[in-house]
Design a protein around this motif. Structure first.
Motif, PDB file in Angstrom:
ATOM      1  N   SER A   2       0.779  -1.123   0.004  1.00 47.62           N
ATOM      2  CA  SER A   2      -0.118   0.011  -0.165  1.00 47.62           C
ATOM      3  C   SER A   2       0.810   1.357  -0.028  1.00 47.62           C
ATOM      4  O   SER A   2       1.849   1.048   0.261  1.00 47.62           O
ATOM      5  N   ASN A   3       0.320   2.568  -0.099  1.00 48.66           N
ATOM      6  CA  ASN A   3       0.842   3.793   0.070  1.00 48.66           C
ATOM      7  C   ASN A   3       1.744   3.681   1.177  1.00 48.66           C
ATOM      8  O   ASN A   3       3.028   4.358   1.571  1.00 48.66           O
ATOM      9  N   ASP A   6       4.917   1.632   1.153  1.00 49.25           N
ATOM     10  CA  ASP A   6       5.707   2.454   0.481  1.00 49.25           C
ATOM     11  C   ASP A   6       6.643   3.271   1.163  1.00 49.25           C
ATOM     12  O   ASP A   6       7.877   3.582   1.197  1.00 49.25           O
ATOM     13  N   GLU A 100       5.183  -3.122  -8.601  1.00 52.36           N
ATOM     14  CA  GLU A 100       4.262  -2.184  -7.722  1.00 52.36           C
ATOM     15  C   GLU A 100       4.818  -1.047  -7.342  1.00 52.36           C
ATOM     16  O   GLU A 100       3.845  -0.061  -7.344  1.00 52.36           O
ATOM     17  N   ILE A 104       3.124   2.761  -7.940  1.00 51.35           N
ATOM     18  CA  ILE A 104       2.318   3.169  -6.955  1.00 51.35           C
ATOM     19  C   ILE A 104       2.969   4.780  -6.800  1.00 51.35           C
ATOM     20  O   ILE A 104       2.402   5.695  -6.616  1.00 51.35           O
ATOM     21  N   GLN A 108       1.284   8.739  -7.207  1.00 49.75           N
ATOM     22  CA  GLN A 108       1.498   9.758  -6.260  1.00 49.75           C
ATOM     23  C   GLN A 108       1.860  11.145  -6.778  1.00 49.75           C
ATOM     24  O   GLN A 108       1.871  12.020  -6.048  1.00 49.75           O
ATOM     25  N   SER A 120      -2.425   3.514 -15.107  1.00 46.93           N
ATOM     26  CA  SER A 120      -1.555   2.893 -14.026  1.00 46.93           C
ATOM     27  C   SER A 120      -2.518   1.887 -13.114  1.00 46.93           C
ATOM     28  O   SER A 120      -1.981   0.476 -12.848  1.00 46.93           O
ATOM     29  N   TYR A 121      -3.782   1.986 -13.112  1.00 45.78           N
ATOM     30  CA  TYR A 121      -4.490   0.968 -12.542  1.00 45.78           C
ATOM     31  C   TYR A 121      -4.637  -0.125 -13.379  1.00 45.78           C
ATOM     32  O   TYR A 121      -4.566  -1.489 -12.824  1.00 45.78           O
ATOM     33  N   LEU A 124      -1.148  -2.286 -13.071  1.00 40.18           N
ATOM     34  CA  LEU A 124      -1.240  -3.207 -11.726  1.00 40.18           C
ATOM     35  C   LEU A 124      -2.094  -4.272 -12.216  1.00 40.18           C
ATOM     36  O   LEU A 124      -1.771  -5.563 -11.630  1.00 40.18           O
ATOM     37  N   ARG A 138      -5.383  -2.038  -2.159  1.00 42.76           N
ATOM     38  CA  ARG A 138      -3.973  -1.514  -2.137  1.00 42.76           C
ATOM     39  C   ARG A 138      -3.739  -0.120  -2.007  1.00 42.76           C
ATOM     40  O   ARG A 138      -2.767   0.413  -1.219  1.00 42.76           O
ATOM     41  N   LEU A 139      -4.633   0.622  -2.743  1.00 41.79           N
ATOM     42  CA  LEU A 139      -4.483   2.129  -2.749  1.00 41.79           C
ATOM     43  C   LEU A 139      -5.540   2.559  -2.009  1.00 41.79           C
ATOM     44  O   LEU A 139      -5.598   4.035  -2.189  1.00 41.79           O
TER      45      LEU A 139
END
Length: 280
Positions: A2-3, A6, A100, A104, A108, A120-121, A124, A138-139
């Protein structure tokens, strides 16, 4: 990841920040972002010259050197600034992690447009074999949000480019998907851009033009507020000709009606219209 994962990746306390030779670093092969704004890169390079790189980039060790995991903008700006070394954290990551994290990080970006976000989706989902629900989790987004963004990838290239370039918003693009004919969609998209229609204006226009009542029973309840640009045209014509004017649209056809209350008003309107066309 997830963010939040990250961010923890960058800030793990047990990871040491190292100085890495910039010549040994290569771009992330899974980086979805292909273009970088030169002006913003040079602005960042000037900041780096003054203050240095405040947040280390994240790298993965390879046989040939290092691949960037997070921080390609900083790396490119550091090159422009003439740095020979950059502060970095070196992580042990799989190819899947690399993919990934690159996607991500791309999501951002502040300057990300709606088409790039949708792409981007999709990336993924395709690269990591994820469902819409898994991407949403995840997001930290809802599944309907992801599904709505992905719909933008169904736009024809000509209209998709207008959203990508910021001429129209993602919401404009989703509204235009209600127009099935590609040429009509492009015509309406150009008109919406030219006349600065809001999303609401566009929704009303598309509804009026392409969503006719299903039955006579629906007809009595089928009332749509006129789009702003039509109301503006009615006002302009009223001021120009000194008469009430109504513009109506239905089933892809339109009608302009001038109101008069006497024979004298009728003759005046006809005279004004004739004079206008004589000078055109």
């Amino acid at each position: 990841m997830s963010n939040h994962q990250d961010q923890r990746l960058i800030l793990d306390a047990d990871e040491k920040i190292q100085k890495i030779n910039i010549q040994a670093i290569k771009a992330n092969p899974y980086q979805p972002r292909k273009t970088f704004d030169d002006e913003r890169l040079h602005d960042l390079a000037k900041s780096i010259q003054l203050h240095g790189i405040l947040q280390p980039i994240v790298l993965r060790k390879t046989i040939a050197g290092y691949n960037i995991v997070v921080g390609e903008r900083r790396y490119r700006a550091a090159n422009i600034a003439g740095l020979t070394e950059v502060p970095a954290i070196v992580k042990s990551l799989t190819d899947k992690d690399m993919m990934e994290l690159a996607i991500i990080e791309n999501l951002q970006r502040e300057d990300l447009n709606a088409i790039e976000e949708a792409e981007s989706y999709r990336k993924l989902m395709d690269d990591l074999n994820l469902t819409q629900q898994e991407v949403a989790q995840r997001l930290s987004k809802s599944r309907p949000y992801i599904a709505n963004m992905l719909r933008l990838l169904n736009l024809p290239q000509s209209v998709s480019s207008m959203v990508r370039d910021g001429v129209l918003s993602g919401a404009h693009g989703r509204t235009l998907l209600g127009v099935k004919d590609t040429q009509q969609m492009l015509r309406i998209a150009k008109q919406a851009s030219r006349e600065s229609w809001s999303v609401r204006d566009l929704e009303k226009y598309v509804t009026t033009q392409f969503e006719a009542p299903k039955s006579k029973a629906d007809l009595a309840q089928y009332t749509v507020t006129k789009p702003k640009f039509i109301r503006q045209q009615e006002r302009q014509l009223k001021e120009q000709y000194g008469a009430n004017v109504a513009i109506t649209t239905k089933n892809k056809k339109g009608q302009i009606t001038f109101e008069f209350k006497s024979e004298a008003e009728f003759k005046r309107l006809i005279h004004q219209l004739n004079e206008k066309y004589k000078h055109e």
